[in-house]
Write an enzyme that holds these catalytic residues in place. Structure first.
Site, short mmCIF file in Angstrom:
data_model
loop_
_atom_site.label_atom_id
_atom_site.label_comp_id
_atom_site.label_asym_id
_atom_site.label_seq_id
_atom_site.Cartn_x
_atom_site.Cartn_y
_atom_site.Cartn_z
N SER A 180 0.83 -1.20 0.00
CA SER A 180 0.00 0.00 0.00
C SER A 180 0.86 1.25 0.00
CB SER A 180 -0.90 0.00 1.24
OG SER A 180 -1.60 1.23 1.36
N TYR A 226 -3.50 5.25 -4.74
CA TYR A 226 -4.80 5.90 -4.83
C TYR A 226 -4.66 7.09 -5.78
CZ TYR A 226 -6.12 3.25 -0.66
OH TYR A 226 -6.40 2.24 0.22
N THR A 244 -6.31 1.41 -6.50
CA THR A 244 -7.46 1.12 -5.63
C THR A 244 -8.51 2.22 -5.77
OG1 THR A 244 -6.14 -0.12 -4.04
CG2 THR A 244 -8.24 0.77 -3.26
N LYS A 286 -8.48 -2.09 -8.89
CA LYS A 286 -9.09 -2.80 -7.77
C LYS A 286 -10.37 -2.09 -7.33
CE LYS A 286 -8.08 -4.25 -3.00
NZ LYS A 286 -9.10 -3.43 -2.31
N HIS A 335 -13.37 -3.55 -0.92
CA HIS A 335 -12.42 -3.06 0.08
C HIS A 335 -12.63 -3.78 1.42
CE1 HIS A 335 -9.34 0.20 0.28
NE2 HIS A 335 -9.43 -0.05 1.57
#
Length: 390
Positions: free
Chosen positions: A110, A132, A158, A256, A280
């Site tokens: 992440s 992100y 994401t 995602k 999520h």
């Protein structure tokens, strides 16, 4: 093998040990789901509605679990999904990377993680970097360049995360940073678990709530909530924005958060090479159906034009097999390996991965297949009304 002090036999046991081993606020953070937790619960419960169709003769003496995801050869169709700030163990994402490498598989890191990408890739060269839509385009391209230089093998974008922070059932508030005032506030819960505190004390630092992968190389990253605030202040991406981001990355590109067939088709148009059917982990829009309910329709819609992953609700190897039979190329796990890390650090993550491997292997045997690539919907009993089409 039987459970011992250093080994557990199920993901459920990892969760029980995690609850005993880490402070209550840390454990509760691993359980969090949005609002009433309806989607969170359905993610796991839906798998129990699916039956299996076993065979009793001509069973394969050996089974091949290996596959390829995002261009990487892995020993089984399970990878560790990217999760933010892993403060349950001092090793954090580096420990997860080492555990995944021991199990012959890959992980996502992440951009909100607590360990720099360079250290994670050094521990496991099958690392995919997760981003992100956050900040300016220049800032995003700089992050991608850093990830590329570090050796990341793919990009995960994401999109299944909205601004909602409501929790109906007691998820703890996370601190902005760990300082003396915060330490005093959490002291009763922490002192009830001196082993957890001691593991961090031996490293010489407290749990790190900064995000080094959102900073320029060599500079300290913003705090988790500082990064969260910047994300909230960034206008959400359009499909054209995602196509632009794809143009900045010349390797595997996974989007995602897909829950609709039409979004899956738009992902293809934007240049994605893979998608993840995901909500999520129940932390997005509550009342979204379980990811496994949505998988068959989405897999049918894309028709093999890209790789399809399932993320959400995996708790045992038979769940992995069910997902593959219904159209997934592989699955991504989150809470299971975090529980494993809370229960036993790096060894606990490896333990969880090996539990899933054993479960996949035994389920393949029972179904009469010698490879994960032989699975099909014929291996699964799907009750009426199980699937959902959004």
């Amino acid at each position: 093998m039987a459970s011992t002090r250093d080994w557990f036999e199920s993901v459920a046991e990892a969760q029980r040990r995690a609850e005993k081993r880490v402070p209550k606020p840390v454990y509760l953070a691993l359980l969090a789901g949005s609002e009433a937790g309806t989607t969170l619960a359905d993610n796991a419960a839906a798998f129990a509605e699916l039956g299996l169709r076993p065979r009793i003769a001509d069973l394969p003496a050996t089974r091949d679990l290996s596959t390829t995801v995002l261009g990487q050869n892995i020993s089984m169709p399970v990878i560790c999904s990217p999760t933010g700030v892993q403060a349950v163990d001092p090793a954090g994402e580096v420990g997860v990377a080492r555990a995944a490498a021991r199990s012959g598989t890959a992980l996502g890191l992440s951009s909100f993680g607590s360990q720099p990408i360079e250290a994670v890739v050094a521990a496991n060269d099958k690392t995919f970097f997760q981003v992100y839509w956050l900040g300016s385009r220049d800032a995003m391209t700089a992050r991608l360049e850093r990830a590329r230089d570090a050796g990341a093998k793919g990009l995960i974008v994401t999109l299944d995360w909205i601004f909602a922070t409501a929790r109906d059932w007691g998820s703890p508030a996370l601190p902005e940073r760990i300082d003396l005032r915060t330490a005093l506030r959490f002291a009763p819960a922490v002192l009830a678990h001196p082993g957890w505190l001691w593991r961090f004390a031996r490293t010489g630092h407290l749990p790190d709530l900064t995000t080094p992968n959102l900073a320029a190389r060599g500079e300290p990253g913003p705090t988790f909530f500082g990064a969260y605030g910047e994300w909230m202040g960034t206008p959400p991406p359009t499909w054209d924005d995602l196509a632009w981001l794809r143009s900045q990355w010349d390797g595997p590109f996974l989007i995602k958060g897909i829950s609709r067939p039409d979004d899956a088709e738009r992902a293809i148009d934007a240049g994605a090479t893979a998608i993840s059917v995901s909500n999520h982990g129940g932390n997005n829009l509550d009342s979204t159906p379980a990811a496994i309910r949505l998988l068959p329709g989405i897999a049918k819609a894309v028709g093999g034009q890209l790789e399809v992953f399932l993320d959400g609700g995996i708790r045992r190897g038979s769940d992995v097999v069910k997902a593959l039979a219904l159209g997934a190329d592989a699955v991504m796990i989150g809470r299971p390996y975090l529980w494993g890390m809370a229960a036993g650090g790096e060894q606990g993550v490896h333990n969880v991965l090996e539990i899933l491997r054993q479960g996949i292997d035994s389920t393949l045997y029972g179904l009469g297949h010698s490879s994960v690539h032989d699975l099909s919907p014929d291996d699964v009993v799907i009750p009426d009304g199980f699937t959902r089409g959004l």
